[in-house]
Design a protein around this motif. Sequence first.
Motif, PDB file in Angstrom:
ATOM      1  N   GLU A  23      -2.771  -2.855  25.866  1.00 44.38           N
ATOM      2  CA  GLU A  23      -2.797  -4.145  26.551  1.00 44.38           C
ATOM      3  C   GLU A  23      -1.405  -4.771  26.663  1.00 44.38           C
ATOM      4  O   GLU A  23      -1.207  -5.751  27.386  1.00 44.38           O
ATOM      5  N   PHE A  24      -0.415  -4.213  25.906  1.00 45.41           N
ATOM      6  CA  PHE A  24       0.929  -4.789  25.905  1.00 45.41           C
ATOM      7  C   PHE A  24       1.901  -4.041  26.821  1.00 45.41           C
ATOM      8  O   PHE A  24       2.968  -4.558  27.137  1.00 45.41           O
ATOM      9  N   GLY A  25       1.554  -2.821  27.208  1.00 48.34           N
ATOM     10  CA  GLY A  25       2.452  -2.056  28.053  1.00 48.34           C
ATOM     11  C   GLY A  25       2.310  -0.562  27.813  1.00 48.34           C
ATOM     12  O   GLY A  25       1.274  -0.077  27.323  1.00 48.34           O
ATOM     13  N   TYR A  26       3.372   0.181  28.151  1.00 46.63           N
ATOM     14  CA  TYR A  26       3.393   1.625  27.970  1.00 46.63           C
ATOM     15  C   TYR A  26       4.235   1.965  26.742  1.00 46.63           C
ATOM     16  O   TYR A  26       5.277   1.362  26.511  1.00 46.63           O
ATOM     17  N   HIS A  27       3.770   2.968  25.979  1.00 44.12           N
ATOM     18  CA  HIS A  27       4.437   3.308  24.722  1.00 44.12           C
ATOM     19  C   HIS A  27       4.627   4.816  24.584  1.00 44.12           C
ATOM     20  O   HIS A  27       3.850   5.620  25.107  1.00 44.12           O
ATOM     21  N   ILE A  28       5.659   5.156  23.819  1.00 49.46           N
ATOM     22  CA  ILE A  28       5.808   6.484  23.215  1.00 49.46           C
ATOM     23  C   ILE A  28       6.062   6.214  21.739  1.00 49.46           C
ATOM     24  O   ILE A  28       6.925   5.401  21.401  1.00 49.46           O
ATOM     25  N   VAL A  29       5.333   6.882  20.858  1.00 49.08           N
ATOM     26  CA  VAL A  29       5.425   6.604  19.421  1.00 49.08           C
ATOM     27  C   VAL A  29       5.896   7.838  18.674  1.00 49.08           C
ATOM     28  O   VAL A  29       5.444   8.961  18.946  1.00 49.08           O
ATOM     29  N   LYS A  30       6.805   7.606  17.731  1.00 52.43           N
ATOM     30  CA  LYS A  30       7.328   8.691  16.884  1.00 52.43           C
ATOM     31  C   LYS A  30       7.005   8.391  15.427  1.00 52.43           C
ATOM     32  O   LYS A  30       7.215   7.269  14.948  1.00 52.43           O
ATOM     33  N   LEU A  31       6.481   9.373  14.707  1.00 51.04           N
ATOM     34  CA  LEU A  31       6.156   9.198  13.293  1.00 51.04           C
ATOM     35  C   LEU A  31       7.409   9.336  12.434  1.00 51.04           C
ATOM     36  O   LEU A  31       8.101  10.342  12.474  1.00 51.04           O
ATOM     37  N   ILE A  32       7.677   8.279  11.648  1.00 46.34           N
ATOM     38  CA  ILE A  32       8.797   8.308  10.708  1.00 46.34           C
ATOM     39  C   ILE A  32       8.312   8.659   9.309  1.00 46.34           C
ATOM     40  O   ILE A  32       8.894   9.480   8.621  1.00 46.34           O
ATOM     41  N   ASP A  33       7.203   8.027   8.895  1.00 44.77           N
ATOM     42  CA  ASP A  33       6.676   8.290   7.556  1.00 44.77           C
ATOM     43  C   ASP A  33       5.197   7.951   7.536  1.00 44.77           C
ATOM     44  O   ASP A  33       4.721   7.117   8.308  1.00 44.77           O
ATOM     45  N   LYS A  34       4.484   8.597   6.632  1.00 44.98           N
ATOM     46  CA  LYS A  34       3.049   8.360   6.485  1.00 44.98           C
ATOM     47  C   LYS A  34       2.705   8.406   5.007  1.00 44.98           C
ATOM     48  O   LYS A  34       3.024   9.369   4.315  1.00 44.98           O
ATOM     49  N   LYS A  35       2.101   7.333   4.512  1.00 42.02           N
ATOM     50  CA  LYS A  35       1.791   7.237   3.086  1.00 42.02           C
ATOM     51  C   LYS A  35       0.325   6.893   2.884  1.00 42.02           C
ATOM     52  O   LYS A  35      -0.307   6.290   3.750  1.00 42.02           O
ATOM     53  N   GLY A  36      -0.169   7.244   1.711  1.00 45.42           N
ATOM     54  CA  GLY A  36      -1.519   6.849   1.351  1.00 45.42           C
ATOM     55  C   GLY A  36      -1.565   5.382   0.977  1.00 45.42           C
ATOM     56  O   GLY A  36      -0.575   4.657   1.085  1.00 45.42           O
ATOM     57  N   LEU A  37      -2.707   4.924   0.521  1.00 44.95           N
ATOM     58  CA  LEU A  37      -2.883   3.523   0.117  1.00 44.95           C
ATOM     59  C   LEU A  37      -1.879   3.176  -0.976  1.00 44.95           C
ATOM     60  O   LEU A  37      -1.615   3.956  -1.880  1.00 44.95           O
ATOM     61  N   ALA A  38      -1.307   1.972  -0.880  1.00 42.59           N
ATOM     62  CA  ALA A  38      -0.353   1.511  -1.897  1.00 42.59           C
ATOM     63  C   ALA A  38      -1.039   1.415  -3.255  1.00 42.59           C
ATOM     64  O   ALA A  38      -2.270   1.356  -3.349  1.00 42.59           O
ATOM     65  N   THR A  39      -0.247   1.370  -4.306  1.00 37.83           N
ATOM     66  CA  THR A  39      -0.808   1.275  -5.650  1.00 37.83           C
ATOM     67  C   THR A  39      -1.399  -0.108  -5.882  1.00 37.83           C
ATOM     68  O   THR A  39      -1.098  -1.069  -5.163  1.00 37.83           O
ATOM     69  N   PHE A  40      -2.231  -0.185  -6.902  1.00 37.21           N
ATOM     70  CA  PHE A  40      -2.843  -1.478  -7.238  1.00 37.21           C
ATOM     71  C   PHE A  40      -1.775  -2.521  -7.539  1.00 37.21           C
ATOM     72  O   PHE A  40      -1.875  -3.675  -7.093  1.00 37.21           O
ATOM     73  N   LYS A  41      -0.747  -2.124  -8.274  1.00 36.72           N
ATOM     74  CA  LYS A  41       0.314  -3.064  -8.643  1.00 36.72           C
ATOM     75  C   LYS A  41       1.016  -3.607  -7.406  1.00 36.72           C
ATOM     76  O   LYS A  41       1.349  -4.792  -7.326  1.00 36.72           O
ATOM     77  N   GLU A  42       1.252  -2.736  -6.423  1.00 37.75           N
ATOM     78  CA  GLU A  42       1.927  -3.148  -5.195  1.00 37.75           C
ATOM     79  C   GLU A  42       1.075  -4.119  -4.367  1.00 37.75           C
ATOM     80  O   GLU A  42       1.599  -4.983  -3.680  1.00 37.75           O
ATOM     81  N   MET A  43      -0.234  -3.976  -4.459  1.00 36.59           N
ATOM     82  CA  MET A  43      -1.135  -4.774  -3.618  1.00 36.59           C
ATOM     83  C   MET A  43      -1.740  -5.975  -4.337  1.00 36.59           C
ATOM     84  O   MET A  43      -2.447  -6.782  -3.726  1.00 36.59           O
ATOM     85  N   GLU A  44      -1.466  -6.110  -5.629  1.00 36.09           N
ATOM     86  CA  GLU A  44      -2.185  -7.094  -6.445  1.00 36.09           C
ATOM     87  C   GLU A  44      -2.096  -8.519  -5.895  1.00 36.09           C
ATOM     88  O   GLU A  44      -3.113  -9.217  -5.783  1.00 36.09           O
ATOM     89  N   ASN A  45      -0.910  -8.971  -5.557  1.00 38.26           N
ATOM     90  CA  ASN A  45      -0.753 -10.352  -5.074  1.00 38.26           C
ATOM     91  C   ASN A  45      -1.466 -10.573  -3.743  1.00 38.26           C
ATOM     92  O   ASN A  45      -2.105 -11.608  -3.523  1.00 38.26           O
TER      93      ASN A  45
END
Length: 648
Positions: free
Chosen positions: A317-339
Amino acid sequence: MKSRHLIALIVIVFLAFCKVSAQEKQVLFTVNETPVYASEFVRVYKKNLELVKDESQKDIDNYLDLFIKYKLKVTEAKALGLDKKQAYLREFESYKRQLSSNFLSNNEVTEKLIKEAYDRLTQEVDARHILVKIDKNAPEEQLKLAKEEINKLRDRVLEEGFEAVKKDIHNGRTLFAEELGYFTAFRMVYEFETAAYNTNVGEWSQPFQTQFGYHIVYVNDKRENRGEVTVAHIMLTNKDSQDSESQEERINDIYKRIKQGEDFEALAKQFSEDKSSSKKGGRLNTFSAGQLSSEIFEEKAFGLERKGEITEPFKTEFGYHIVKLIDKKGLATFKEMENELKAKVKKDSRSVVINNSRINNLKEKYNVKDNPEALRYFTSILNENYYQRSWNTPGNFEGKKVLFTIKDKEVTYKEFAEFLYNTQRRRQARQPFDKLVASNYKMFLESKLIQYQEDNLEFENEEYAHILNEYRDGLLLFDLMESKVWNAAREDSIGLANYYKQHQDKYFFDARADVIIASSVNKKDIKKVAKMLENNTSIDVIKQKINSEKNISVSFIKDTVTTSHQALPKDFNMQKGTSKVFKHNDAYSVVKVNTVLPKTQKTFEEAKGNVISDFQEYKEKKWLEELSNKYKVKLNKDVLKQVKQDLN
């Protein structure tokens, strides 16, 4: 040896405590004899240190100057009585309620809910459900019928299958049978989420109730959370292009150049119209599923597997894109997401669980005992007039009797009677009077407990008191600045006009030019283009000679630009004619300047926004000089010296 270390540690802690205690009592400066303590200045300085971008404000003397001006404004606001205005008091009370909610939760229960939420976030659930919609406050008989209906539907769906039952019952009003797709924690109300996560794949849950009615849920699948991705993109917006080719053609040309081996980041810098990311080679902030407003973009991004892999051009809906993958990670740790999880839990329907726990703890903390005798008394004095909204207390009402006490505060029969009197105006499901009294008593007791805790929180919690005081003063300053500076500057038409006349040289349009910019990784191709541009060859003809359907060697931008345009180097000379070939953004470019629009003076109307902003700054400076003369500020240099030593 250990004992010496222990003694040294005790001495250090003691000295630190003494230093903090001393700051609490030391007066850093006074404004008209009103003391401002060193502790407040140190606390605010430390708190804002990381937020301040202007390095000069990190200097203690400069920051102290700002802090004194801040206190001068607060003093003036109070002198003008702004802290007594009803609008100010209403807004402050509203903020106070919001702030207090962050300090009043049951932490133990909250922590359990946070951990549970994280465990659920590790999975995404694909589900369908059937709902018998009914208000949770409906009469008991209607609730009973709705519960019987959901039980019958569960029997039917087990025998006939979901699609058959859906076709027969779904009306989108009172009965729903829907596919929900994949979701995870916080996407559904808490009771529904709990049922879905507690139901095995391939099974229907038992009936359960939410605020919407009675449900059963079937779990199609559970999968591991996809985590988060970091991508870069090249985007061309949906706006009309001034170039002769369409945006779709341009994005396809750029894609071909990438497939030919050209650098993705360099092309993003040259052509991406997402200004927030183009300078970074198209790189976006890391995101997880559901964070973006475009489902198409997310699916394309998460569909990439290998670092460096790119998508084909696609449209959102915003326009035309080309996307490149830089990094892919699993779910963050509990400590990282706690707040983050803590904030979500407090806003989610889980907050009911937290609130119930909080009320029970407050009853224990303030030694509140229920009063069954009082509840029986109120049951006896209620009558049908309550449902007619005309009930009142009898003539012999025992209003002075104590209903319960909260610590040292007595709550009387009269207060609860007034609560009942007011609640009769609301539509309530008809129920026996003993249940009516019990439900209203629960609401009344909770409101009184919460009110008592909130009223005393400022004296019980130091951090809360500091934040509340900062907002109290900040709100005053906003009202003061609005009346004395912002509105005054906007409404002073003569002053604005005079300020513009005196500072006309500040307001102008930068030089602009109508240009054609060609770029390529191949210097030879750009040299060919430069010669053709010098000969006034059209872009379409140049493309036919340089590019082909399979091979895009050169890309073009045709636009009216300033020297700050991303495709131009900082030192570009905006001169009519064709430039020399130059290297910029990892590519070779040439620019043909067709027309130059020189730097021109802005009229008052064209510059009005900037003039108002500058005039406001000017008026504030003059006003602060007046305040400095009006209120005497006396600085304690010895205390300031100690503060500097402590901070450094």
